[in-house]
Design a protein around this motif. Structure first.
Motif, PDB file in Angstrom:
ATOM      1  N   GLU A  72     -38.552  34.059  32.979  1.00 39.52           N
ATOM      2  CA  GLU A  72     -39.598  34.784  32.266  1.00 39.52           C
ATOM      3  C   GLU A  72     -39.682  36.186  32.849  1.00 39.52           C
ATOM      4  O   GLU A  72     -39.798  36.363  34.060  1.00 39.52           O
ATOM      5  CB  GLU A  72     -40.946  34.071  32.385  1.00 39.52           C
ATOM      6  CG  GLU A  72     -41.992  34.682  31.478  1.00 39.52           C
ATOM      7  CD  GLU A  72     -43.235  33.821  31.344  1.00 39.52           C
ATOM      8  OE1 GLU A  72     -44.142  34.251  30.623  1.00 39.52           O
ATOM      9  OE2 GLU A  72     -43.303  32.730  31.950  1.00 39.52           O
ATOM     10  N   THR A  73     -39.581  37.192  31.989  1.00 37.73           N
ATOM     11  CA  THR A  73     -39.603  38.574  32.435  1.00 37.73           C
ATOM     12  C   THR A  73     -41.040  39.062  32.598  1.00 37.73           C
ATOM     13  O   THR A  73     -41.986  38.391  32.171  1.00 37.73           O
ATOM     14  CB  THR A  73     -38.854  39.488  31.439  1.00 37.73           C
ATOM     15  OG1 THR A  73     -39.583  39.508  30.212  1.00 37.73           O
ATOM     16  CG2 THR A  73     -37.434  39.004  31.207  1.00 37.73           C
ATOM     17  N   THR A  74     -41.189  40.228  33.173  1.00 40.26           N
ATOM     18  CA  THR A  74     -42.533  40.770  33.404  1.00 40.26           C
ATOM     19  C   THR A  74     -43.261  41.087  32.110  1.00 40.26           C
ATOM     20  O   THR A  74     -44.490  41.115  32.096  1.00 40.26           O
ATOM     21  CB  THR A  74     -42.473  42.031  34.285  1.00 40.26           C
ATOM     22  OG1 THR A  74     -41.603  42.987  33.664  1.00 40.26           O
ATOM     23  CG2 THR A  74     -41.967  41.702  35.678  1.00 40.26           C
ATOM     24  N   ASP A  75     -42.536  41.301  31.000  1.00 38.50           N
ATOM     25  CA  ASP A  75     -43.210  41.568  29.722  1.00 38.50           C
ATOM     26  C   ASP A  75     -43.480  40.292  28.928  1.00 38.50           C
ATOM     27  O   ASP A  75     -43.939  40.346  27.796  1.00 38.50           O
ATOM     28  CB  ASP A  75     -42.430  42.582  28.879  1.00 38.50           C
ATOM     29  CG  ASP A  75     -41.161  42.016  28.255  1.00 38.50           C
ATOM     30  OD1 ASP A  75     -40.752  40.885  28.594  1.00 38.50           O
ATOM     31  OD2 ASP A  75     -40.558  42.721  27.420  1.00 38.50           O
ATOM     32  N   GLY A  76     -43.181  39.127  29.522  1.00 38.72           N
ATOM     33  CA  GLY A  76     -43.465  37.855  28.867  1.00 38.72           C
ATOM     34  C   GLY A  76     -42.325  37.286  28.045  1.00 38.72           C
ATOM     35  O   GLY A  76     -42.447  36.198  27.486  1.00 38.72           O
ATOM     36  N   THR A  77     -41.216  37.991  27.957  1.00 37.63           N
ATOM     37  CA  THR A  77     -40.052  37.464  27.251  1.00 37.63           C
ATOM     38  C   THR A  77     -39.437  36.346  28.101  1.00 37.63           C
ATOM     39  O   THR A  77     -39.317  36.481  29.309  1.00 37.63           O
ATOM     40  CB  THR A  77     -39.005  38.567  27.001  1.00 37.63           C
ATOM     41  OG1 THR A  77     -39.599  39.594  26.211  1.00 37.63           O
ATOM     42  CG2 THR A  77     -37.773  38.033  26.290  1.00 37.63           C
ATOM     43  N   ARG A 120     -40.246  35.153  22.495  1.00 35.41           N
ATOM     44  CA  ARG A 120     -41.604  35.653  22.740  1.00 35.41           C
ATOM     45  C   ARG A 120     -42.580  34.660  22.139  1.00 35.41           C
ATOM     46  O   ARG A 120     -42.315  34.061  21.094  1.00 35.41           O
ATOM     47  CB  ARG A 120     -41.814  37.029  22.123  1.00 35.41           C
ATOM     48  CG  ARG A 120     -41.041  38.103  22.849  1.00 35.41           C
ATOM     49  CD  ARG A 120     -41.485  39.504  22.462  1.00 35.41           C
ATOM     50  NE  ARG A 120     -40.519  40.445  22.994  1.00 35.41           N
ATOM     51  CZ  ARG A 120     -39.881  41.353  22.272  1.00 35.41           C
ATOM     52  NH1 ARG A 120     -40.139  41.481  20.989  1.00 35.41           N
ATOM     53  NH2 ARG A 120     -39.019  42.154  22.836  1.00 35.41           N
ATOM     54  N   VAL A 121     -43.710  34.501  22.805  1.00 35.41           N
ATOM     55  CA  VAL A 121     -44.757  33.580  22.365  1.00 35.41           C
ATOM     56  C   VAL A 121     -46.032  34.384  22.162  1.00 35.41           C
ATOM     57  O   VAL A 121     -46.399  35.206  23.006  1.00 35.41           O
ATOM     58  CB  VAL A 121     -44.965  32.453  23.409  1.00 35.41           C
ATOM     59  CG1 VAL A 121     -46.153  31.583  23.048  1.00 35.41           C
ATOM     60  CG2 VAL A 121     -43.691  31.621  23.548  1.00 35.41           C
ATOM     61  N   THR A 122     -46.696  34.151  21.028  1.00 37.06           N
ATOM     62  CA  THR A 122     -47.953  34.812  20.693  1.00 37.06           C
ATOM     63  C   THR A 122     -48.971  33.745  20.313  1.00 37.06           C
ATOM     64  O   THR A 122     -48.667  32.873  19.485  1.00 37.06           O
ATOM     65  CB  THR A 122     -47.761  35.781  19.494  1.00 37.06           C
ATOM     66  OG1 THR A 122     -46.735  36.716  19.831  1.00 37.06           O
ATOM     67  CG2 THR A 122     -49.046  36.511  19.160  1.00 37.06           C
ATOM     68  N   ASP A 123     -50.136  33.783  20.907  1.00 37.60           N
ATOM     69  CA  ASP A 123     -51.197  32.811  20.605  1.00 37.60           C
ATOM     70  C   ASP A 123     -50.713  31.367  20.743  1.00 37.60           C
ATOM     71  O   ASP A 123     -51.057  30.503  19.947  1.00 37.60           O
ATOM     72  CB  ASP A 123     -51.759  33.036  19.199  1.00 37.60           C
ATOM     73  CG  ASP A 123     -52.346  34.428  19.023  1.00 37.60           C
ATOM     74  OD1 ASP A 123     -52.888  34.977  20.007  1.00 37.60           O
ATOM     75  OD2 ASP A 123     -52.251  34.969  17.902  1.00 37.60           O
ATOM     76  N   GLY A 124     -49.876  31.113  21.749  1.00 38.81           N
ATOM     77  CA  GLY A 124     -49.421  29.753  22.026  1.00 38.81           C
ATOM     78  C   GLY A 124     -48.330  29.244  21.112  1.00 38.81           C
ATOM     79  O   GLY A 124     -47.972  28.070  21.171  1.00 38.81           O
ATOM     80  N   ARG A 125     -47.765  30.118  20.260  1.00 36.09           N
ATOM     81  CA  ARG A 125     -46.699  29.707  19.343  1.00 36.09           C
ATOM     82  C   ARG A 125     -45.549  30.702  19.426  1.00 36.09           C
ATOM     83  O   ARG A 125     -45.740  31.878  19.722  1.00 36.09           O
ATOM     84  CB  ARG A 125     -47.237  29.620  17.918  1.00 36.09           C
ATOM     85  CG  ARG A 125     -48.293  28.503  17.814  1.00 36.09           C
ATOM     86  CD  ARG A 125     -49.037  28.561  16.529  1.00 36.09           C
ATOM     87  NE  ARG A 125     -48.292  27.849  15.495  1.00 36.09           N
ATOM     88  CZ  ARG A 125     -48.695  27.803  14.230  1.00 36.09           C
ATOM     89  NH1 ARG A 125     -49.794  28.413  13.840  1.00 36.09           N
ATOM     90  NH2 ARG A 125     -47.999  27.142  13.335  1.00 36.09           N
TER      91      ARG A 125
END
Length: 131
Positions: A76-81, A108-113
């Motif tokens: 997991e990268t620092t930007d969340g990827t 990438r995950v947004t709002d748990g999805r």
């Protein structure tokens, strides 16, 4: 509450059991995917939207291949990827030929999805199994 990494790991588990409903449930309504252009069965290119992506990518792949993605490394990268490397393993249904194709996935995950996927894979290995 699931972490980004948990969500992505859940996706791999769902593909290994070909659980279409679970796959769709994990995808954000605004899901975007970019898959390797040389993928067989029309599964390569850019896709947008949960149902469209599901049917045009995984629906086509599961129709033509008995296959699953097996992750081997996770970062997991620092930007969340989330960056995952591993191998697809399986066989083409029409020929019975086994194949193994290396992959790199960027998630990438947004709002748990899952909201975004960029896939790189050895498309020649996929195509050779069909010949």
């Amino acid at each position: 509450m699931s972490t980004t990494l948990d969500v992505v790991k859940g996706f791999y588990a769902a593909t290994q059991t070909h659980d279409d409903e679970a796959i769709v449930a994990m995808l954000h309504p605004d899901f975007q995917a970019r898959t390797a252009p040389g993928m067989p069965c029309g599964a390569g290119g850019s896709f947008h939207g949960t149902r469209d992506a599901m049917m045009r990518i995984w629906g086509a792949v599961f129709r033509d291949f008995d296959t699953a993605a097996y992750a081997e490394t996770w970062q997991e990268t620092t930007d969340g990827t989330v960056v995952v490397t591993g191998h697809y393993r399986g066989a083409a249904r029409a020929t019975g030929r086994a194949y193994e194709a290396e992959f790199a996935h960027f998630w990438r995950v947004t709002d748990g999805r899952i909201s975004w996927l960029h896939q790189y894979t050895d498309t020649a290995a996929w195509r050779a199994a069909l010949e």
